[in-house]
Each structure stands twice: as structure tokens, then as C-alpha cells.
Design a protein around this motif. Structure first.
Motif, PDB file in Angstrom:
ATOM      1  N   GLY A  65       8.266 -16.485 -34.659  1.00 42.09           N
ATOM      2  CA  GLY A  65       7.167 -17.310 -34.179  1.00 42.09           C
ATOM      3  C   GLY A  65       6.140 -16.595 -33.495  1.00 42.09           C
ATOM      4  O   GLY A  65       5.660 -16.597 -32.443  1.00 42.09           O
ATOM      5  N   VAL A  66       5.761 -15.331 -34.132  1.00 41.49           N
ATOM      6  CA  VAL A  66       4.627 -14.375 -33.287  1.00 41.49           C
ATOM      7  C   VAL A  66       3.505 -14.730 -33.711  1.00 41.49           C
ATOM      8  O   VAL A  66       3.129 -14.732 -34.838  1.00 41.49           O
ATOM      9  CB  VAL A  66       5.066 -12.848 -33.633  1.00 41.49           C
ATOM     10  CG1 VAL A  66       3.895 -12.070 -33.065  1.00 41.49           C
ATOM     11  CG2 VAL A  66       6.572 -12.475 -33.149  1.00 41.49           C
ATOM     12  N   PRO A  67       2.508 -15.017 -32.754  1.00 41.52           N
ATOM     13  CA  PRO A  67       1.177 -15.523 -33.477  1.00 41.52           C
ATOM     14  C   PRO A  67       0.500 -14.235 -34.006  1.00 41.52           C
ATOM     15  O   PRO A  67       0.531 -13.088 -33.708  1.00 41.52           O
ATOM     16  CB  PRO A  67       0.356 -15.887 -31.931  1.00 41.52           C
ATOM     17  CG  PRO A  67       1.045 -14.869 -31.104  1.00 41.52           C
ATOM     18  CD  PRO A  67       2.475 -15.056 -31.355  1.00 41.52           C
ATOM     19  N   LEU A  68      -0.729 -14.698 -34.698  1.00 41.52           N
ATOM     20  CA  LEU A  68      -1.662 -13.647 -35.277  1.00 41.52           C
ATOM     21  C   LEU A  68      -2.673 -13.103 -34.344  1.00 41.52           C
ATOM     22  O   LEU A  68      -3.099 -13.760 -33.692  1.00 41.52           O
ATOM     23  CB  LEU A  68      -2.162 -14.440 -36.657  1.00 41.52           C
ATOM     24  CG  LEU A  68      -1.210 -14.852 -37.655  1.00 41.52           C
ATOM     25  CD1 LEU A  68      -1.934 -15.612 -38.637  1.00 41.52           C
ATOM     26  CD2 LEU A  68      -0.536 -13.611 -38.379  1.00 41.52           C
ATOM     27  N   LEU A  69      -2.981 -11.796 -34.760  1.00 40.61           N
ATOM     28  CA  LEU A  69      -4.269 -11.282 -33.924  1.00 40.61           C
ATOM     29  C   LEU A  69      -5.499 -11.155 -34.935  1.00 40.61           C
ATOM     30  O   LEU A  69      -5.221 -10.506 -36.095  1.00 40.61           O
ATOM     31  CB  LEU A  69      -3.864 -10.151 -33.558  1.00 40.61           C
ATOM     32  CG  LEU A  69      -5.148  -9.363 -32.779  1.00 40.61           C
ATOM     33  CD1 LEU A  69      -5.065  -9.930 -31.347  1.00 40.61           C
ATOM     34  CD2 LEU A  69      -4.470  -7.560 -32.551  1.00 40.61           C
ATOM     35  N   GLN A  70      -6.431 -11.933 -34.950  1.00 42.37           N
ATOM     36  CA  GLN A  70      -7.587 -11.914 -35.831  1.00 42.37           C
ATOM     37  C   GLN A  70      -8.734 -10.943 -35.284  1.00 42.37           C
ATOM     38  O   GLN A  70      -9.245 -11.191 -34.158  1.00 42.37           O
ATOM     39  CB  GLN A  70      -8.011 -13.354 -35.866  1.00 42.37           C
ATOM     40  CG  GLN A  70      -6.884 -14.330 -36.380  1.00 42.37           C
ATOM     41  CD  GLN A  70      -6.636 -14.371 -37.658  1.00 42.37           C
ATOM     42  OE1 GLN A  70      -6.972 -13.193 -38.527  1.00 42.37           O
ATOM     43  NE2 GLN A  70      -5.570 -14.918 -38.272  1.00 42.37           N
ATOM     44  N   THR A  71      -9.237 -10.298 -36.238  1.00 41.24           N
ATOM     45  CA  THR A  71     -10.093  -9.240 -35.995  1.00 41.24           C
ATOM     46  C   THR A  71     -11.541  -9.558 -36.777  1.00 41.24           C
ATOM     47  O   THR A  71     -11.197  -9.695 -38.125  1.00 41.24           O
ATOM     48  CB  THR A  71      -9.893  -7.856 -35.986  1.00 41.24           C
ATOM     49  OG1 THR A  71      -8.564  -7.783 -35.227  1.00 41.24           O
ATOM     50  CG2 THR A  71     -10.883  -6.862 -35.500  1.00 41.24           C
ATOM     51  N   GLU A  72     -12.568  -9.383 -36.228  1.00 38.83           N
ATOM     52  CA  GLU A  72     -13.910  -9.510 -36.895  1.00 38.83           C
ATOM     53  C   GLU A  72     -14.905  -8.559 -36.525  1.00 38.83           C
ATOM     54  O   GLU A  72     -15.137  -7.984 -35.402  1.00 38.83           O
ATOM     55  CB  GLU A  72     -14.485 -11.112 -36.931  1.00 38.83           C
ATOM     56  CG  GLU A  72     -15.488 -11.223 -37.651  1.00 38.83           C
ATOM     57  CD  GLU A  72     -15.400 -10.982 -39.046  1.00 38.83           C
ATOM     58  OE1 GLU A  72     -15.985 -10.014 -39.686  1.00 38.83           O
ATOM     59  OE2 GLU A  72     -14.687 -11.750 -39.993  1.00 38.83           O
ATOM     60  N   GLU A  73     -16.012  -8.252 -37.322  1.00 35.99           N
ATOM     61  CA  GLU A  73     -17.031  -7.561 -37.197  1.00 35.99           C
ATOM     62  C   GLU A  73     -17.701  -8.140 -35.895  1.00 35.99           C
ATOM     63  O   GLU A  73     -18.046  -9.338 -36.192  1.00 35.99           O
ATOM     64  CB  GLU A  73     -17.958  -7.041 -38.092  1.00 35.99           C
ATOM     65  CG  GLU A  73     -16.778  -6.475 -39.086  1.00 35.99           C
ATOM     66  CD  GLU A  73     -16.249  -4.856 -39.055  1.00 35.99           C
ATOM     67  OE1 GLU A  73     -16.468  -4.535 -37.776  1.00 35.99           O
ATOM     68  OE2 GLU A  73     -16.007  -4.286 -40.221  1.00 35.99           O
ATOM     69  N   GLY A  74     -18.281  -7.286 -35.025  1.00 34.74           N
ATOM     70  CA  GLY A  74     -19.329  -7.887 -34.062  1.00 34.74           C
ATOM     71  C   GLY A  74     -20.279  -6.952 -33.585  1.00 34.74           C
ATOM     72  O   GLY A  74     -20.912  -6.893 -32.376  1.00 34.74           O
ATOM     73  N   THR A  75     -20.784  -6.230 -34.638  1.00 39.04           N
ATOM     74  CA  THR A  75     -21.813  -5.066 -34.409  1.00 39.04           C
ATOM     75  C   THR A  75     -23.025  -5.608 -33.460  1.00 39.04           C
ATOM     76  O   THR A  75     -23.439  -5.043 -32.531  1.00 39.04           O
ATOM     77  CB  THR A  75     -22.323  -4.582 -35.506  1.00 39.04           C
ATOM     78  OG1 THR A  75     -21.010  -4.223 -36.341  1.00 39.04           O
ATOM     79  CG2 THR A  75     -23.089  -3.242 -35.540  1.00 39.04           C
ATOM     80  N   HIS A  76     -23.428  -6.858 -34.003  1.00 36.11           N
ATOM     81  CA  HIS A  76     -24.751  -7.553 -33.368  1.00 36.11           C
ATOM     82  C   HIS A  76     -24.608  -8.943 -33.612  1.00 36.11           C
ATOM     83  O   HIS A  76     -25.522  -9.550 -34.084  1.00 36.11           O
ATOM     84  CB  HIS A  76     -26.118  -6.827 -34.023  1.00 36.11           C
ATOM     85  CG  HIS A  76     -26.280  -6.906 -35.692  1.00 36.11           C
ATOM     86  ND1 HIS A  76     -27.217  -7.486 -36.160  1.00 36.11           N
ATOM     87  CD2 HIS A  76     -25.279  -6.600 -36.549  1.00 36.11           C
ATOM     88  CE1 HIS A  76     -27.118  -7.615 -37.461  1.00 36.11           C
ATOM     89  NE2 HIS A  76     -26.029  -6.866 -37.706  1.00 36.11           N
ATOM     90  N   GLY A  77     -23.410  -9.387 -33.279  1.00 34.97           N
ATOM     91  CA  GLY A  77     -23.420 -10.791 -33.216  1.00 34.97           C
ATOM     92  C   GLY A  77     -21.906 -10.981 -34.194  1.00 34.97           C
ATOM     93  O   GLY A  77     -21.512 -10.200 -35.181  1.00 34.97           O
ATOM     94  N   MET A  78     -21.277 -11.927 -34.001  1.00 31.19           N
ATOM     95  CA  MET A  78     -20.066 -12.486 -34.732  1.00 31.19           C
ATOM     96  C   MET A  78     -20.381 -12.562 -36.367  1.00 31.19           C
ATOM     97  O   MET A  78     -21.221 -13.458 -36.699  1.00 31.19           O
ATOM     98  CB  MET A  78     -19.394 -13.911 -34.594  1.00 31.19           C
ATOM     99  CG  MET A  78     -18.237 -14.130 -35.071  1.00 31.19           C
ATOM    100  SD  MET A  78     -17.383 -15.762 -34.717  1.00 31.19           S
ATOM    101  CE  MET A  78     -18.953 -16.764 -35.208  1.00 31.19           C
ATOM    102  N   MET A  79     -19.640 -11.561 -37.221  1.00 29.75           N
ATOM    103  CA  MET A  79     -20.093 -11.640 -38.395  1.00 29.75           C
ATOM    104  C   MET A  79     -19.152 -12.597 -39.185  1.00 29.75           C
ATOM    105  O   MET A  79     -18.364 -12.409 -40.036  1.00 29.75           O
ATOM    106  CB  MET A  79     -19.666 -10.246 -39.088  1.00 29.75           C
ATOM    107  CG  MET A  79     -20.107 -10.030 -40.448  1.00 29.75           C
ATOM    108  SD  MET A  79     -20.015  -8.349 -40.991  1.00 29.75           S
ATOM    109  CE  MET A  79     -18.259  -8.502 -41.438  1.00 29.75           C
ATOM    110  N   CYS A  80     -19.617 -13.961 -39.076  1.00 30.13           N
ATOM    111  CA  CYS A  80     -19.100 -15.031 -39.720  1.00 30.13           C
ATOM    112  C   CYS A  80     -20.138 -16.055 -40.147  1.00 30.13           C
ATOM    113  O   CYS A  80     -21.370 -16.055 -39.462  1.00 30.13           O
ATOM    114  CB  CYS A  80     -18.020 -15.822 -38.946  1.00 30.13           C
ATOM    115  SG  CYS A  80     -16.760 -15.038 -38.239  1.00 30.13           S
TER     116      CYS A  80
END
Length: 783
Positions: free
Chosen positions: A132-147
Motif C-alpha cells: 500500500g505505498v502511495p504514488l508520487l506524481q510529477t509534472e512539468e512546471g516551467t511556467h505554470g502547471m503543464m496540464c
């Protein structure tokens, strides 16, 4: 606590559990790692002791979801992420540690969908895997959240040219809030390294050529993104890039070797990292692609462990670059994935973000064969688990979907994007005060490939699906001028190639107009026809306008209609003809989603330009390197001493570091330096007065430079050591104060030690690196 006392407490708890029911009995037998009252190290030890080899290897893999092995389309990747989470994708690889850029790749409907799917994955990880180990989520954030729907701020030099750390803090604080709201825990590609060769396309993501400036940016970003408590729903881990640098590669090429000395490494490249890590406590870095002095960073124990962890005290995660472990194969350090993985793990790479066997089956094979000690794997898994505990993910893995929809791209963040665009735009030329233009002008010709091109003004590292409306420059102009003004638009040409030629049509439109605004510059990466000129993977040999753009500008100018050129670009461009001929030139950089409105406000006077260049603009790529903080030999032979320029070109750049015009004027005075003499451990206070002597409110950026006159090693002709942006009403005077610390006086001596040497130091205060208004000195003595 004694052993006897501990035993008594355990017995007592067991007795209470028996009396109070099965739920308490279950709680009493829960593993220590699930007990939030236990110290983090105890929890990590307990969890690590329970993990199989496959489960450990799963933790060190957090692949980019654009990798084909996870699926070929959105439905396939969605299912692939679930399987990887459960450890069902690869033999010998247990439940995955997390993902990189998942939301941008497959969650294209906005924050509601993003938050729901991240919650679903966390439930799979915690409820349907053995530990039951949680996930680590990574996203680009160069000039704002890249989503999708993440607020898109200006990029790179657009943010650097603001010279406003308070606004930087607000911008990256907003990006962190948006990220954590949807279930992301790390923002990556925060490019803090100085830009030393603008031909490298990836330098679009960086802020300045100056190490001190980049250090201030690093400190500010880390503080805003991480805060003081990573368990907060508003903060995430800062992943600074690209450690220890890649911005001065051979020939300006992506992934080109960094052939630099240790002196250059320490005095130029490591300066921002010391600020972001040692001072601000950043908990993430991404290892760079290039080899540094002959050793690829992904295999350099000296860089990733000795300098980073032992010298800087780094206590976070080192992420690989995309395919970064593979650099050890093509650079010739490893014969196969097994050797590459072993070298990377030993060097200190904690997380593989690509689907590379080196950190999967090949790693398992190396450990099983005894080629790699399992203790090295334990070391990196320990670091990963520590990050997850720091974030509070074992207790709170899920997010509030409704809150995510409320936080992402809210009105406050949109206002920040507009203000950032306003403050980052630099007025480079304004002959005859052509600007600001009248909103009541009879007619305007808006011309150029970037006048109505949303993607080109956003920069790289934006979401694949942009859901919000992006205000183009054409739209901004139309919304700003009076209803009676006739606005005629002609694209004129493309950024690259000669296939689209409307130059004659553009020329006719300019003849009919009272003023022409020509918007040219660069083409963004990832365009459908793969013809990008800037951004990651798009390097250039020259810095000239591409395609027919210069022909377009010349044709419009030749009509005699007053002409304004607006540049939309991620790197400084060598636009000599434009500077020599066109009366008004505006550098908009990559101004983001509100960029069109901001440009229009500058052009028509609703906003007084306050942007100042955070990089030098060369006349020609042949001048490179052209950064202001050069060594004395350059200024001596090109000016002060020998006085001979290049045989074929003037030696001065087009525009110096710090340059930028305003619609008002500022004067400086009353320089004070106290004390006049100090010891090697002392500080010096500097103050100066700045007055707005014009009739418009405006902001001036005051620079403080330092020059060590005589040293035991060669030092730059001047180095930035302070700056402040000052807002002034007409006639108003303010006092700007700086403190020069021993750290700012220090040089790297012949033994590569940072020391303050006795001697005379020059204080230079002014508008830019060239436009120095006030000078003084102080002396450092041995005492």
C-alpha cells in the motif's frame, strides 16, 4: 524510555485492545510504517525491511506516460498506468513508484478529470498492492502547471525580464497550488541555470545569463513552491533543472558536452544551485544530459553525490532526464543497460523517468548477480519513501475534486498571468516617441506570422490540450483601440520557409494604414510540421529572423508608414537591420495566455513598460559568448585598451544586460556607502535615491554591481550583486538600499576556495550593466 517501560506499555495496549474489540486489536498489530505517530526514519526502516527486490525496483521507476510501453493511445495508456501502478506491467518490477507528466499526456479534460484519475490510481496503489505505498506524481512546471487548463504564465526570459521577485513568488505559488489541488506532488523543469549560449533551444526555459540573478530566482521559486510544510494542500516539491548545467554546450547543441573547468563550474554554474538547495532547501533536482569535463552527469558520483549531497547538503531526490541513463551508452561509458544502470545508481540517480531496462530488469539482474550491492538500491528507495512521507501521502493520498476545479485557472491566477506579461515586456527602441500609440488612430495594419498565433506566444512545456482562451496580439489590439479604428490583418509569411508569401499584400495593407505593427520572431516546438525554431531540441546556428520575416519587415517599413516591430521569441535575436531602421521595437518574449492583452496595453499606453533585459542581445552569433560579466581581457582588447573591434563587425551588443526603456525618465543621486572600510567578514550598506522626473507613473529597476579591482585570480569586469524594482509616481523620489555581504565579495581563489581578499571594491549603481549612474568604492582590510 527503558526497555522495561516499553514492554509494559505494549502489554497494557494489548490488554486494552482485547477488552475494547477487534478494531483496536487490528490497530495494535498495524505495521509501524502506517503509524503517523512514529518518527519518519522508523517508518522508512520498517517499510523497507518488508519490501521485496521487485517492490524496491518498482519504487525507483516513475516513467513519463508518453512512453510507448505504457500504451499507444489515451485509452491504452490509461489502462497501462493502472497496470504499472499494480505492478502488472513488467516481470520483476513491482508496483510502480509514480508517474511523470501523466496528466498532460492522457487527462485532457481539465482539473476535475485529473483529480479523479489521480485519486483512482492512489486507491489502487494503497488498497490493491501488498504494502500500500502511495504514488508520487510529477509534472512539468516551467511556467505554470503543464496540464489542461493550468494557468500559462510567460516563460523564461519573459519572467526574468520582470525583475520582480514578489511577482515570481506569487506565480510559482499559484502553480504549486494548482498542481497539489489535482494530485501532483512535484513540479519539474524549474530551470535555474544561467543562459550562457542562447543558440541552445532549451535555454528558452531559463531566466537570465547572470548566476546571481538565477540564484535569487531559485531561492524565490523554492520558497513559493515548497513552503514550510510539504503536507500542506498548497505546496509541492521543487525539482530544479538541469543539474549542474547544460546551457553552455559545445556548438550550442542540445545534449552537447559541457567542456568547462571546475572553476567555471563552481563560480558560474553552481551558484544558483547553492542558492536553491543550500539556502532554500530544494528537495528535487534533475540530472543534466551532458558530460561535464568528460564524465556524463548520470554517471558522475562527484557531481551527484560529493558536490550535491556532501557539499550542498541536498536531502531530496535526483531524477534522471528523459532517456538520461541511455547517455551512458552513446557516450561510451557502458556496453549495455545493465552496466548503465549500475553506474547511474552508484552515482546517485534516484528515479528513472523513462521506461529504461537499466532501472528495471537489468537492475534486478545486476543485484541478483551481486554486481550491484542491494544497499545501493536501498539507499535510493529510502530517499523516495522519505519524500512520500514528507508529503503526507500515506495519510492523505487523495484530493478534493471540487477544490481542484475551484483552484485551477482561477481569476486570481489569470490576473497574475496578465501582470507577469505586462512586467516582462521590454521596450527596446522608441525613436521620436512613436509609442504609445493613440487608441483613436484611424487605421492600423497588423502584420506578421506571430500576430495571431496562440501557440507561438505560449512557449514550450504547455499542455497538449489548451482549454482556456489565449489572447493573441491581434485580439489584444482589436480589444484596445476605439470602435472606429480600422484594423486590417495580414499574416505576411510563415516563421520558417518561403511557401507562404503575402509580402505584397502586407505592403498594400501598410500603405492604407496610419501605423503598421509587425509581429515576428520564433516558431514553437512541437508544431504539426515539425519546423520549430525554439524550445527543447530546437537549436540554431545563427540568431537571425528565419524564413521571409526580415523581408516582410523591410517591405512594410519601405512604405513610409510608421512601423512598430514586436518580437515574440524565447531567445535574444540578432535583429540588426530592425534596430538600425525601424523606429519602435518591443520585445514581448513568450508572454503566455494573456500576452496579447499585455502587448496591446504597452503599445497604446495603458501600461508603462517596466521590463528590463535579463540577458544581453548580440548583434551576431559570432560574438558569442556575449554576457556582460566577461573577463577584463575582452573589454581591454575590444575597447578600453587596444580599442580594436572585430574586423567585420562592431564589438558592442545590440542591447546590454539590464537595458529597457520607459515612457518616463529616471534620475539617480545621493549614493552612500557605509562603512568605507570593513573587514573580510564585514558587510557594507549601500543606498541611492531614484526620482521619476517625467509626467507618467513608472517603475525603474535599480542595479547594484560590484567589481573587485585587484585579486589573486582574474574576476569579471562587474558582477550583479543586488537589484530592486521601484514604482514611482511623477516627481516622486525613493531611496533604494542594498547590503553587500562577504559572500558577495568573495572570489574563488587559486585553490578553488571561496575567500574575501583585502583590497578595493568598486560599487556601480545604475539602470543597466552599461548605463551606470553612480560610482563609489569601499575597502576590505585584514582584521
Amino acid at each position: 524510555m527503558t526497555t522495561r517501560t516499553l514492554v509494559r506499555r505494549v502489554v497494557l495496549c494489548a490488554g486494552i485492545a482485547c477488552l475494547c474489540g477487534s478494531s483496536l486489536a487490528e490497530a495494535a498489530t498495524a505495521p509501524l510504517y502506517l503509524d503517523p505517530s512514529q518518527p519518519t526514519e522508523v517508518r522508512i526502516d520498517d517499510l523497507l525491511s518488508r519490501m521485496t527486490l521487485a517492490e524496491k525496483i518498482g519504487q525507483i521507476n516513475m516513467p513519463c506516460v508518453y512512453e510507448g510501453r505504457l500504451g499507444r493511445d489515451v485509452p491504452g495508456k490509461t489502462e497501462g498506468c493502472k497496470k504499472f501502478t499494480l505492478g502488472q506491467s513488467e516481470p520483476g518490477v513491482g508496483p510502480g513508484g509514480g508517474f511523470f507528466t501523466l496528466a498532460n499526456t492522457i487527462l485532457l479534460e481539465g482539473p476535475g478529470q485529473q483529480a479523479k484519475f489521480f485519486n483512482e490510481l492512489q486507491q489502487l496503489a494503497m488498497k490493491q498492492t501488498r504494502l500500500g505505498v502511495p504514488l508520487l506524481q510529477t509534472e512539468e512546471g516551467t511556467h505554470g502547471m503543464m496540464c489542461s487548463l493550468g494557468t500559462i504564465f510567460p516563460e523564461g526570459l519573459g519572467l526574468g525580464s520582470m525583475w520582480n521577485l514578489d511577482l515570481v513568488r506569487d506565480i510559482y505559488g499559484a502553480a504549486a497550488k494548482e498542481a497539489r489541488a489535482v494530485g501532483i506532488h512535484e513540479l519539474c523543469t524549474l530551470v535555474v541555470e544561467p543562459i550562457r549560449d542562447p543558440r541552445l533551444g532549451r535555454n528558452q526555459e531559463a531566466f537570465s545569463e547572470d548566476p546571481f540573478f538565477c540564484g535569487r530566482m531559485a531561492e524565490t521559486m523554492v520558497g513559493a513552491i515548497q513552503g514550510h510544510d510539504l503536507k500542506s494542500p498548497e505546496h509541492v516539491v521543487s525539482v530544479l533543472c538541469h543539474y549542474p548545467g547544460q546551457s553552455q554546450p559545445v556548438s550550442g547543441l542540445e545534449r552537447g558536452a559541457m567542456e568547462i573547468s571546475e572553476r567555471t563550474l563552481r563560480s558560474v554554474f553552481l551558484v544558483p544551485w547553492m542558492a536553491g538547495i543550500k539556502k532554500a532547501g530544494a528537495l528535487g533536482v534533475m540530472a543534466t544530459y551532458p558530460a561535464i569535463d568528460g564524465v556524463p552527469t548520470h554517471a558522475s558520483e562527484w557531481i551527484l553525490t560529493k558536490i550535491l549531497r556532501e557539499e550542498m547538503g541536498f536531502d531530496g531526490l535526483v531524477l534522471s532526464e528523459g532517456g538520461g541513463i541511455g547517455t551512458l551508452l552513446y557516450e561510451g561509458l557502458a556496453r549495455n543497460d545493465q552496466e548503465a544502470g549500475a553506474l547511474a545508481l552508484k552515482a546517485g540517480v534516484d528515479v528513472g523517468i523513462s521506461y529504461e531496462s537499466a532501472y528495471m530488469q537489468a537492475m534486478a539482474k545486476s543485484i541478483e548477480q551481486g554486481l550491484v550491492p542491494e544497499s545501493l538500491l536501498d539507499r535510493t528507495v529510502r530517499r523516495i519513501l522519505k519524500t512520500k512521507f514528507r508529503l503526507g501521502l500515506f495519510e492523505n493520498p487523495s484530493v478534493d475534486v471540487t477544490r481542484a476545479q475551484r483552484v485551477v485557472h482561477n481569476e486570481e491566477h489569470q490576473k497574475l498571468a496578465l501582470q507577469a506579461a505586462r512586467e516582462g515586456i521590454v521596450l527596446l527602441k522608441n525613436k521620436g516617441n512613436l509609442l504609445p500609440l493613440s487608441k483613436d488612430v484611424d487605421s492600423i495594419a497588423v502584420i506578421g506570422p506571430n500576430a495571431d498565433h496562440a501557440k507561438n506566444q505560449m512557449g514550450d512545456y504547455v499542455s497538449h490540450t489548451v482549454l482556456q482562451h489565449v489572447v493573441t496580439i491581434l485580439e489584444g489590439i482589436k480589444a484596445t483601440v476605439s470602435p472606429q479604428t480600422k484594423v486590417e490583418y495580414v499574416k505576411g509569411c510563415a516563421v520558417v520557409g518561403t511557401g507562404h508569401n503575402e509580402i505584397a499584400k502586407a505592403q498594400e495593407a501598410a500603405k492604407r494604414a496610419k501605423v503598421a505593427i509587425v509581429v515576428v520572431g520564433e516558431n514553437e516546438w512541437g508544431s504539426p510540421n515539425k519546423t520549430g525554431t525554439d524550445g527543447e531540441g530546437y537549436d540554431v546556428a545563427t540568431l537571425e529572423l528565419t524564413g521571409l520575416q526580415l523581408d516582410l519587415v523591410q517591405a512594410v517599413y519601405e512604405t513610409g508608414t510608421p512601423t512598430v516591430v514586436v518580437l515574440v521569441n524565447g531567445r535574444p535575436l540578432a535583429v540588426r537591420w530592425v534596430v538600425e531602421n525601424v523606429p519602435a521595437l518591443v520585445e514581448a518574449w513568450l508572454p503566455g495566455e494573456k500576452g496579447g492583452q499585455a502587448v496591446a496595453e504597452i503599445l497604446f499606453g495603458d501600461c508603462n513598460p517596466s521590463g528590463r533585459l535579463s540577458i544581453t542581445v548580440p548583434r551576431h552569433a559570432g560574438q558569442l559568448p556575449v554576457y556582460y560579466n566577461c573577463k577584463p581581457s575582452k573589454t581591454y582588447w575590444l575597447g578600453q585598451g587596444w580599442g580594436k573591434p572585430y574586423a567585420d563587425l562592431e564589438s558592442a551588443p545590440l542591447y546590454e544586460f539590464g537595458y529597457g526603456l520607459s515612457y518616463t525618465e529616471f534620475e539617480y543621486g545621493n549614493l552612500k556607502i557605509d562603512p568605507a572600510t570593513t573587514g573580510t567578514g564585514g558587510t557594507v550598506r549601500v543606498s541611492a535615491e531614484v526620482k521619476n522626473k517625467g509626467n507618467r507613473p513608472g517603475a525603474e529597476v535599480v542595479h547594484l554591481y560590484l567589481h573587485d579591482v585587484i585579486g589573486t585570480v582574474v574576476t569579471p569586469v562587474k558582477e550583479l550583486r543586488g537589484f530592486e524594482k521601484v514604482q514611482l509616481d511623477p516627481g516622486q523620489t525613493k531611496t533604494v538600499r542594498f547590503t553587500v555581504t562577504p559572500e558577495q565579495m568573495a572570489l574563488l581563489n587559486r585553490h578553488l576556495e571561496w575567500v574575501v581578499e583585502p583590497g578595493i571594491f568598486e560599487i556601480l549603481v545604475g539602470h543597466s550593466s552599461k548605463d551606470i549612474r553612480l560610482k563609489g568604492t569601499f575597502e576590505v582590510v585584514s582584521r
